[in-house]
Motif scaffolding. Sequence first.
Motif, PDB file in Angstrom:
ATOM      1  N   LYS A   1      97.561  81.287  76.952  1.00  0.00           N
ATOM      2  CA  LYS A   1      96.934  81.168  75.567  1.00  0.00           C
ATOM      3  C   LYS A   1      98.127  79.520  74.740  1.00  0.00           C
ATOM      4  O   LYS A   1      97.176  78.733  74.152  1.00  0.00           O
ATOM      5  N   ASP A   2      98.936  79.426  74.258  1.00  0.00           N
ATOM      6  CA  ASP A   2      99.309  78.004  73.630  1.00  0.00           C
ATOM      7  C   ASP A   2      99.999  78.047  74.586  1.00  0.00           C
ATOM      8  O   ASP A   2     100.087  78.091  75.946  1.00  0.00           O
ATOM      9  N   ASN A   3     100.925  76.789  74.420  1.00  0.00           N
ATOM     10  CA  ASN A   3     101.947  76.429  74.940  1.00  0.00           C
ATOM     11  C   ASN A   3     102.714  76.495  74.673  1.00  0.00           C
ATOM     12  O   ASN A   3     103.523  76.379  73.579  1.00  0.00           O
ATOM     13  N   PRO A   4     103.266  76.710  75.706  1.00  0.00           N
ATOM     14  CA  PRO A   4     104.410  77.532  75.507  1.00  0.00           C
ATOM     15  C   PRO A   4     106.273  76.518  75.278  1.00  0.00           C
ATOM     16  O   PRO A   4     107.171  77.105  74.479  1.00  0.00           O
ATOM     17  N   PHE A   5     106.251  75.211  75.073  1.00  0.00           N
ATOM     18  CA  PHE A   5     106.738  75.032  74.344  1.00  0.00           C
ATOM     19  C   PHE A   5     106.743  74.651  72.863  1.00  0.00           C
ATOM     20  O   PHE A   5     107.665  74.049  72.313  1.00  0.00           O
ATOM     21  N   GLU A   6     105.853  74.840  72.777  1.00  0.00           N
ATOM     22  CA  GLU A   6     105.444  74.619  70.830  1.00  0.00           C
ATOM     23  C   GLU A   6     105.276  76.409  70.560  1.00  0.00           C
ATOM     24  O   GLU A   6     106.264  76.734  69.154  1.00  0.00           O
ATOM     25  N   THR A   7     104.950  76.809  70.960  1.00  0.00           N
ATOM     26  CA  THR A   7     105.125  78.807  70.542  1.00  0.00           C
ATOM     27  C   THR A   7     105.626  78.957  71.672  1.00  0.00           C
ATOM     28  O   THR A   7     104.769  79.777  72.670  1.00  0.00           O
ATOM     29  N   ILE A   8     106.297  80.329  71.579  1.00  0.00           N
ATOM     30  CA  ILE A   8     107.569  80.724  71.963  1.00  0.00           C
ATOM     31  C   ILE A   8     106.587  81.700  72.601  1.00  0.00           C
ATOM     32  O   ILE A   8     105.516  82.508  72.295  1.00  0.00           O
ATOM     33  N   ASP A   9     106.800  82.024  74.148  1.00  0.00           N
ATOM     34  CA  ASP A   9     106.375  83.184  75.300  1.00  0.00           C
ATOM     35  C   ASP A   9     106.545  83.730  75.157  1.00  0.00           C
ATOM     36  O   ASP A   9     107.596  84.432  74.888  1.00  0.00           O
ATOM     37  N   THR A  10     105.321  84.930  75.563  1.00  0.00           N
ATOM     38  CA  THR A  10     105.830  86.555  75.539  1.00  0.00           C
ATOM     39  C   THR A  10     107.286  86.733  75.995  1.00  0.00           C
ATOM     40  O   THR A  10     108.183  87.268  75.780  1.00  0.00           O
ATOM     41  N   ALA A  11     107.132  86.156  77.591  1.00  0.00           N
ATOM     42  CA  ALA A  11     108.170  86.488  78.862  1.00  0.00           C
ATOM     43  C   ALA A  11     109.928  86.130  77.593  1.00  0.00           C
ATOM     44  O   ALA A  11     110.682  86.474  78.146  1.00  0.00           O
ATOM     45  N   VAL A  12     109.165  84.368  77.706  1.00  0.00           N
ATOM     46  CA  VAL A  12     110.636  83.955  76.526  1.00  0.00           C
ATOM     47  C   VAL A  12     111.451  84.968  75.780  1.00  0.00           C
ATOM     48  O   VAL A  12     112.544  85.175  75.436  1.00  0.00           O
ATOM     49  N   LEU A  13     110.482  84.810  74.567  1.00  0.00           N
ATOM     50  CA  LEU A  13     111.015  85.884  73.495  1.00  0.00           C
ATOM     51  C   LEU A  13     111.218  87.330  73.887  1.00  0.00           C
ATOM     52  O   LEU A  13     111.977  87.372  73.423  1.00  0.00           O
ATOM     53  N   GLU A  14     110.924  87.741  75.126  1.00  0.00           N
ATOM     54  CA  GLU A  14     111.505  89.113  75.610  1.00  0.00           C
ATOM     55  C   GLU A  14     112.666  89.145  76.004  1.00  0.00           C
ATOM     56  O   GLU A  14     113.798  89.766  75.977  1.00  0.00           O
ATOM     57  N   LEU A  15     113.118  88.163  77.337  1.00  0.00           N
ATOM     58  CA  LEU A  15     114.063  87.357  76.825  1.00  0.00           C
ATOM     59  C   LEU A  15     115.140  87.736  76.128  1.00  0.00           C
ATOM     60  O   LEU A  15     116.420  88.209  76.714  1.00  0.00           O
TER      61      LEU A  15
END
Length: 916
Positions: free
Chosen positions: A835-849
């Motif tokens: 949905k978003d570029n994960p390098f711009e907007t934090i991805d949910t899995a990265v946020l969960e980490l």
Amino acid sequence: MSDCKRVYRFGTDAQGTRVTEGDKSMNFVLGGKGANLAEMSRIGLPVPGGFTITCQTCVEYSGAGNVWPEGALDEIVAAEADLEARCGKKLGDASDPLLVSVRSGAPFSMPGMMDTVLNLGLNDDSVQGLIAQTQNPRFAWDSYRRFIQMFSNVVMGVDADLFENALTQARLVAGVRVDSELSAEDLQELVETFKGIFSENVDAALYPELEVADGKPVFPHDPELQLRLAIQAVFGSWMNERACIYRKQHGISDDLGTAVNVQAMAFGNKGETSATGVAFTRNPADGTKEFYGDFLVNAQGEDVVAGIRNTEPIADLKTTPGLESAGEELERVFLTLEDHYRDMCDIEFTIEQGKLWMLQTRVGKRTATAALRIAIEMVEEGLITREEAVSRIDPAQLDQLLHPQFDASKKYEALASGLNASPGAAVGEVVFSSDDAVARANEGHKVILVRWETNPDDLKGMVAAEGILTSHGGKTSHAAVIARGMGTPCVCGVERFHIDAAEKVVRIEGSERVLHEGDVISIDGTQGIVVDGAVDLASAELTGDLDTILSWADEIRLDETCGHANHVRVNADNPEDAELALEFGAEAIGLCRTEHMFLGDRKNIIQSFILSDDETVKQQALADLLKVQTEDFLAMFKTMSGRDVVVRLLDPPLHEFLDDPRELEVAITKKEAAGANEEELAALRTRLRRIDGMVESNPMLGLRGVRLSVVFSDLPLMQVRAVATAAARLIKEGVDPRPEIMVPLVSITAEHVQIREVIERVIAEVSDEEGVELNIPVGTMLELPRACMVADEIAHYADFFCFGTNDLTQTTFGFSRDDAEAKFIPLYMHKKILKDNPFETIDTAVLELVRMAVEKGRATNPDMHFGVCGEHGGDPKSIKGLFNVADVDYVSCSPYRVPLARLAAAQAKLEAKRSA
Ligand code: ADP
Ligand code: MG
Ligand code: MG
């Protein structure tokens, strides 16, 4: 599904009785236009009667392959009959016909949707009724021919030019210059011609419901059929190409659908006491509190925006003869709307024979400058609270205020486009190397550095340049990160630029144009485009209003009565950036990248450390580095007295400090050809061998971060000594230095433990030597999934955690951040894999980490603090997640992003408060 309500009525009837079944909260049911028509009607404003068919009906209709859901048509027919009853008029009536407009209206305002059809209901009978009512045959025939034209074009897709050509022909035949000179008879004839165009150009097979004569479809006379076809066309336009592309670009779901508004016509073209106009309740350009807009006497619909005749300013309305009372009423409506919406509104209205009708309103779009002015003034007026003011400003829009932009009022054509890597615009001469950039800039020229990709070596050129363009690399490539940090405009990944740095030319795919050194180009890093030649720039403005809003934002985000404060730090590695960041309101330095301190004239020193075998040469290099690093830290800590400065130990792979082996090879070959002496050649060959020996297949996963400190332990020792020495000396001068040391790229607890021992030993040594007690916290940079998993363990040995979410994103996805954005992320987004570029907007899995690691860290060590210093720390959407989901204490971002981060951090706090 079939038992849900599909049609909602609104508006005022001839007797002034109001009906309202919806309200402004129903955006997703009635669309924006429908919800606000309902709301205006609900609060007693004069709105012509009508009804709205729900977005859900559109979704079902499209979903079923353009088939009406059961019962929907019956409901529409009933609403239509009800509207006729309310208006006391009938569609198609030969004595006093009801005419309606059919208007699309999605939950978000959206270009690409079907245009409005006005005067629906006209046919050969009702045109007579209109003549009877208005005593104006010219007006009636003109309305009829406009309706056929609009209906054929908008609803049936017939080419608009066919009608325009026929109109031109009619003027020629009548011997007149402009349409308004055509007589009623001319127009009546034109109606027949237009019907003919319809029959010739509509495919009967596509519209089985149309009557056929002589094998050709006939223009529909039945108003009910006209209406049904128009509604179907609105529904159909939801999935047309333009609308789909727009939604994709703006991340709007295809599943929302559009509503259709059917509304009794108000006539602004019934003579000198009729008019139509558009207005804002305040000035949308600069926010001034004044009624703003235009009107046209004796005109309908889009005439105002079409610019056919000169419009009058809205302020003159109440002094225009015949329009005085409508003008007064309109001003009362402005006030009512502002009071009710508690925001600046934009408005469409029509005055029919002295009577005001409201046709549309919504919260108005505005520039960043106006947004600030309006929010502040509304607080002063007591209309909204400070919290509301802060939550209304779009953080991303603040960028508009901090960087120069292409002047929007001027036209320009893009030569190529790329990624909008760092906002702002710049104009300058093309240069292909950092040395050329510096040389030309020193001569007083403005330059744009054009490179395949930049590397740490380019820093001096990047500093000298007004703007940076690369043909390779994404939004977190070296060029992008550094450019954002410096606030320099940057366009990355301009793939159509084939750069030949040796020849100093750029060939542009798909274009004849070849750029040479010294040619002037303009780049806009906000939009990601390159333009040939110089574009005028609109300069940045930092108004007092921005300060006011940000100080309110600070009050909110630092409030500790509800959860912890949301702090904002800056990523800065030199005193100038630190000072700028302090001006922008940063509280501390969240990331000081020490590798930037090894560049420029210091590169020779670090090179001799890395490449030499001779221990005395190595030790000398270290001593030299220690001296310059100590000076760097003295300056930084002094600027930041009383504030934390998180110093990260050396992080990048060492080859970044060395020559490019390919270039060195070329240099050797050239020297060989030129007959250089053997000794020099031998030295160069040794150097090349050593550099080659350091090359890694995956440097991003290689010898970097804490691993460097383990392998070359002298380096971190030197860095820690520099930090501690600078701190000790400043303390003796009465300054309050607050360094914190951060160990990057840890994945194994033992890495951290061992390095920490070394760090503490050095601090203790310096403490003794300088005779000053030093208390320097040591923390871990968490940027690998393994470290997050064992965060509870690492927390025993760390005073703080700071998340490097760029690397964490790279390693969580296994996406190379240097390549992924250019190679496949756009396609992934296009295909909706991402949905978003994960390098711009934090991805949910990265946020969960991050969330998990914070939780684990806090469980072990409740006194720890947690921060984020990746690019996400400057992204408004990510900031909210980082504070509210992951529960970090601060975000750290580049200096120019600090104002935006302060605002987003306040908004995060407000969101958290609301859901608490
Ligand atoms: P848009 O979304 O492009 O603004 P609108 O549905 O608002 O489209 O309509 C286009 C124009 O037609 C506007 O100027 C509007 O005021 C006018 N219009 C729409 N409905 C009516 C109506 N019932 N009576 C008079 N004018 C109308
Ligand atoms: Mg409109
Ligand atoms: Mg990192």
